[in-house]
Design a protein around this motif. Structure first.
Motif, PDB file in Angstrom:
ATOM      1  N   ASN A  37      -5.582  -0.955   8.632  1.00 40.71           N
ATOM      2  CA  ASN A  37      -6.055  -1.980   7.696  1.00 40.71           C
ATOM      3  C   ASN A  37      -5.066  -3.129   7.552  1.00 40.71           C
ATOM      4  N   SER A  84      -5.463  -5.460   4.212  1.00 39.81           N
ATOM      5  CA  SER A  84      -4.650  -5.000   3.090  1.00 39.81           C
ATOM      6  C   SER A  84      -3.237  -5.556   3.234  1.00 39.81           C
ATOM      7  N   THR A  88       0.869  -1.164   0.000  1.00 43.06           N
ATOM      8  CA  THR A  88       0.000   0.000   0.000  1.00 43.06           C
ATOM      9  C   THR A  88       0.910   1.219   0.000  1.00 43.06           C
TER      10      THR A  88
END
Length: 169
Positions: A103, A109, A84
């Protein structure tokens, strides 16, 4: 996405105080056997992988002590690892970084976050959102690595530090 927290100039000295305890590279495997590991920083993330440790989360920015460091970035790129990417200026914790950490640690993620800007304050959201029995390991420039237990007193201290920061727009 905007918003987050900015470190006021008047509080910078408070944030220069180390959190946690010194840890040597040879102690990482033993720590990993007992705890969930979270890595903050390029050198720490690379050191973990070089020791066969895959942290639940690695946060990096491609630099160490203001110099480009591509070792961990190359591992991510060449390994095709999902990451990310969030923008986070120096001296700030953006909402994007806070949410990316939350997250990733909740398993929603990738377990790798690349910060465009600086990950200098990423320790705070990592400690706040870490699962029970976690240890956050971060680099202390010129001095090696620090390990932070994410127990109640530490989380309280981290919340206090976050409360010292100014809200940013």
């Amino acid at each position: 996405m905007s918003g987050g927290w900015r470190l006021p100039e008047s509080k910078r000295d408070v944030f220069k105080e180390p959190i946690g305890y010194d840890i040597r590279e040879e102690d990482l495997s033993q720590l990993n056997a007992k705890h969930i590991i979270i890595a903050v920083g390029d050198v720490v993330s690379l050191t973990m992988r070089n020791n066969g440790i895959v942290p639940l989360l690695s946060v990096y920015d491609g630099y160490t002590e203001r110099r480009e460091l591509t070792g961990f970035a190359d591992l991510v790129k060449n390994g095709g690892w999902a990451e990310t990417v969030v923008a986070n200026p120096a001296g700030e914790i953006t909402l994007a970084l806070m949410e990316a950490v939350e997250n990733a640690l909740a398993g929603r993620s990738a377990g790798i976050i690349r910060v465009e800007g600086e990950e200098d304050l990423a320790l705070l959201p990592c400690v706040l959102h870490a699962p029970e029995n976690s240890v956050v390991i971060y680099g202390w420039p010129g001095r090696g690595m620090k390990a932070v237990d994410t127990d109640g007193p530490t989380r309280t201290h981290i919340r206090h530090l976050l409360d010292m920061m100014e809200e940013s727009k």
